[in-house]
Design a protein around this motif. Structure first.
Motif, mmCIF file in Angstrom:
data_model
loop_
_atom_site.group_PDB
_atom_site.id
_atom_site.type_symbol
_atom_site.label_atom_id
_atom_site.label_comp_id
_atom_site.label_asym_id
_atom_site.label_seq_id
_atom_site.Cartn_x
_atom_site.Cartn_y
_atom_site.Cartn_z
ATOM 1 N N PHE A 166 -80.356 -29.283 -59.553
ATOM 2 C CA PHE A 166 -79.139 -28.717 -58.888
ATOM 3 C C PHE A 166 -79.400 -29.125 -57.345
ATOM 4 O O PHE A 166 -80.493 -29.306 -57.089
ATOM 5 C CB PHE A 166 -79.101 -27.394 -58.985
ATOM 6 C CG PHE A 166 -78.854 -26.451 -60.269
ATOM 7 C CD1 PHE A 166 -77.394 -26.468 -60.670
ATOM 8 C CD2 PHE A 166 -79.883 -25.946 -60.942
ATOM 9 C CE1 PHE A 166 -77.043 -25.909 -61.998
ATOM 10 C CE2 PHE A 166 -79.498 -25.330 -62.329
ATOM 11 C CZ PHE A 166 -78.253 -25.402 -62.739
ATOM 12 N N SER A 167 -78.238 -29.490 -56.936
ATOM 13 C CA SER A 167 -78.041 -30.202 -55.532
ATOM 14 C C SER A 167 -78.549 -28.728 -54.528
ATOM 15 O O SER A 167 -78.210 -27.664 -54.719
ATOM 16 C CB SER A 167 -76.727 -30.404 -55.160
ATOM 17 O OG SER A 167 -76.400 -31.555 -55.952
ATOM 18 N N CYS A 168 -79.213 -29.179 -53.390
ATOM 19 C CA CYS A 168 -79.768 -28.339 -52.565
ATOM 20 C C CYS A 168 -78.482 -27.910 -51.911
ATOM 21 O O CYS A 168 -77.591 -28.627 -51.580
ATOM 22 C CB CYS A 168 -80.557 -28.850 -51.611
ATOM 23 S SG CYS A 168 -81.175 -27.783 -49.929
ATOM 24 N N GLU A 169 -78.256 -26.548 -51.439
ATOM 25 C CA GLU A 169 -76.868 -25.923 -50.595
ATOM 26 C C GLU A 169 -76.903 -25.999 -49.296
ATOM 27 O O GLU A 169 -76.174 -25.180 -48.815
ATOM 28 C CB GLU A 169 -76.377 -24.917 -51.471
ATOM 29 C CG GLU A 169 -76.036 -25.057 -52.997
ATOM 30 C CD GLU A 169 -75.854 -23.925 -53.707
ATOM 31 O OE1 GLU A 169 -75.208 -24.211 -54.886
ATOM 32 O OE2 GLU A 169 -75.851 -22.753 -53.080
ATOM 33 N N CYS A 170 -77.933 -26.390 -48.803
ATOM 34 C CA CYS A 170 -77.691 -26.644 -47.097
ATOM 35 C C CYS A 170 -76.511 -27.514 -46.939
ATOM 36 O O CYS A 170 -76.028 -28.186 -47.764
ATOM 37 C CB CYS A 170 -79.037 -27.189 -46.709
ATOM 38 S SG CYS A 170 -79.226 -29.138 -46.593
ATOM 39 N N ALA A 171 -76.100 -27.392 -45.661
ATOM 40 C CA ALA A 171 -74.971 -28.165 -45.201
ATOM 41 C C ALA A 171 -75.309 -29.450 -44.535
ATOM 42 O O ALA A 171 -74.413 -29.764 -43.729
ATOM 43 C CB ALA A 171 -74.366 -27.336 -44.095
ATOM 44 N N GLN A 172 -76.446 -30.133 -44.593
ATOM 45 C CA GLN A 172 -76.982 -31.392 -43.992
ATOM 46 C C GLN A 172 -76.197 -32.539 -44.514
ATOM 47 O O GLN A 172 -76.543 -32.584 -45.770
ATOM 48 C CB GLN A 172 -78.370 -31.346 -43.922
ATOM 49 C CG GLN A 172 -78.988 -30.295 -43.120
ATOM 50 C CD GLN A 172 -80.466 -30.429 -42.866
ATOM 51 O OE1 GLN A 172 -80.838 -31.412 -42.462
ATOM 52 N NE2 GLN A 172 -81.181 -29.519 -43.258
ATOM 53 N N GLU A 173 -75.656 -33.520 -44.128
ATOM 54 C CA GLU A 173 -74.806 -34.326 -44.570
ATOM 55 C C GLU A 173 -75.984 -35.221 -45.437
ATOM 56 O O GLU A 173 -75.470 -35.870 -46.632
ATOM 57 C CB GLU A 173 -74.112 -35.322 -43.847
ATOM 58 C CG GLU A 173 -72.954 -34.714 -43.111
ATOM 59 C CD GLU A 173 -72.166 -35.581 -42.123
ATOM 60 O OE1 GLU A 173 -72.530 -36.624 -41.965
ATOM 61 O OE2 GLU A 173 -71.342 -34.861 -41.288
ATOM 62 N N GLY A 174 -76.970 -35.615 -44.736
ATOM 63 C CA GLY A 174 -77.926 -36.447 -45.358
ATOM 64 C C GLY A 174 -79.036 -36.078 -46.382
ATOM 65 O O GLY A 174 -79.831 -36.602 -46.999
ATOM 66 N N CYS A 175 -78.823 -34.618 -46.731
ATOM 67 C CA CYS A 175 -79.734 -33.953 -47.855
ATOM 68 C C CYS A 175 -79.353 -34.456 -49.068
ATOM 69 O O CYS A 175 -78.170 -34.520 -49.497
ATOM 70 C CB CYS A 175 -79.444 -32.555 -47.595
ATOM 71 S SG CYS A 175 -80.604 -31.889 -48.972
ATOM 72 N N GLU A 176 -80.277 -35.130 -49.690
ATOM 73 C CA GLU A 176 -80.203 -35.474 -51.037
ATOM 74 C C GLU A 176 -81.165 -34.886 -52.248
ATOM 75 O O GLU A 176 -81.433 -35.166 -53.094
ATOM 76 C CB GLU A 176 -80.487 -37.073 -51.338
ATOM 77 C CG GLU A 176 -79.456 -37.771 -50.391
ATOM 78 C CD GLU A 176 -79.454 -39.549 -50.454
ATOM 79 O OE1 GLU A 176 -80.320 -39.737 -51.253
ATOM 80 O OE2 GLU A 176 -78.848 -40.132 -49.740
#
Length: 280
Positions: free
Chosen positions: A236-246
């Motif tokens: 599952f994708s991390c749900e932090c709001a950082q644009e660069g987070c993969e």
């Protein structure tokens, strides 16, 4: 356009070409809604059954091994490749018009897209064979995926659709950049999510779709013999709001936060915090 799909970008292609990864990354970077057609497979099958579609009914009644030894045209019919397009469009019309939505999946055919902005990722035969080799597939499924790639390529060529040929030589980021460039005008003018809460809501929407997919799968009597949602672990994708987070989090489907917590507790990778974004 007046069909209710003004905020949609379409990304099609066969299994194994990488369209899911590309769409996921673009959605994260630009604040888009990501609609994954595969995540709606069993919901669409249930709707086809309710509508009396013979191939959908045949699929459910047929023993699992027999599905993948049936004649290829029967396998194609039972895949609902040419049936699910209108269902996808109905799903999209039910979504908010903002932000932009990137839609991806094998049912994204030229007929489904109509006049909307669209692109198809088509693998070379060598790349598809290599990607399918990496999966633990039943031989009949593998054979069908290769046939489906030929069907999709023929549909796109006949319609004159835009294509990016993927051969694996340039890497993922190159493909992402090509797709991003194709949709640059839409991305420049369309509404995107900028606030922390809006971006988190979009990530939860995409994550939750995969949970619903497996919940619908295990309602089938033949599927229950294969296990249940506690046996399936997904990234599952991390749900932090950082644009660069993969970052992705491996989690059993049964352990994914259920409503009402699904809208209040972000799923975060280790060491990640909710990042406050400034809305212009």
């Amino acid at each position: 356009m007046t069909n209710g799909l003004e905020s949609v970008m379409w990304l099609g292609g066969p299994p194994g070409v990488g369209k899911t990864t590309v769409a996921r990354l673009l959605a994260r970077r630009h604040g888009l809604r990501w609609y994954n057609a595969d995540a709606h497979t069993w919901e669409h099958r249930d709707r086809a059954i309710a509508a009396g579609h013979p191939a959908a009914i045949r699929y459910e009644k047929m023993p699992v091994p027999d599905r993948w030894s049936a004649p290829m045209e029967a396998r194609l019919a039972m895949s609902l490749h040419h049936v699910r397009g209108p269902m996808v469009r109905d799903d999209l019309r039910a979504l908010p018009t903002a932000p932009l939505t990137i839609v991806e999946g094998t049912p994204i055919t030229p007929d489904t897209v109509g006049s909307g902005p669209a692109l198809w990722l088509l693998p070379t035969p060598q790349l598809q064979r290599r990607r399918l080799d990496e999966r633990d597939l039943h031989p009949g499924i593998r054979e069908f995926y290769q046939h489906l790639a030929e069907v999709i390529a023929a549909e796109v060529r006949q319609s004159g659709g835009r294509v990016v040929t993927v051969d694996g030589s340039c890497g993922l980021e190159h493909v992402v950049t090509e797709v991003e460039g194709h949709f640059s005008d839409v991305l420049a003018h369309g509404p995107v999510a900028t606030s922390q809460s809006d971006r988190q809501e979009l990530l939860r929407y995409a994550n939750r779709a995969f949970v619903v997919q497996y919940e619908a799968f295990f309602t089938r009597s033949w599927a229950r013999a294969l296990g249940d949602a506690s046996d399936v672990v997904l990234p599952f994708s991390c749900e932090c709001a950082q644009e660069g987070c993969e970052e992705q989090i491996n989690l059993a489907v049964a352990d994914f936060p259920a409503p009402p917590d699904a809208t209040s507790l972000p799923l975060l990778a280790s060491g990640h915090n909710v990042y406050e974004m400034q809305t212009p």
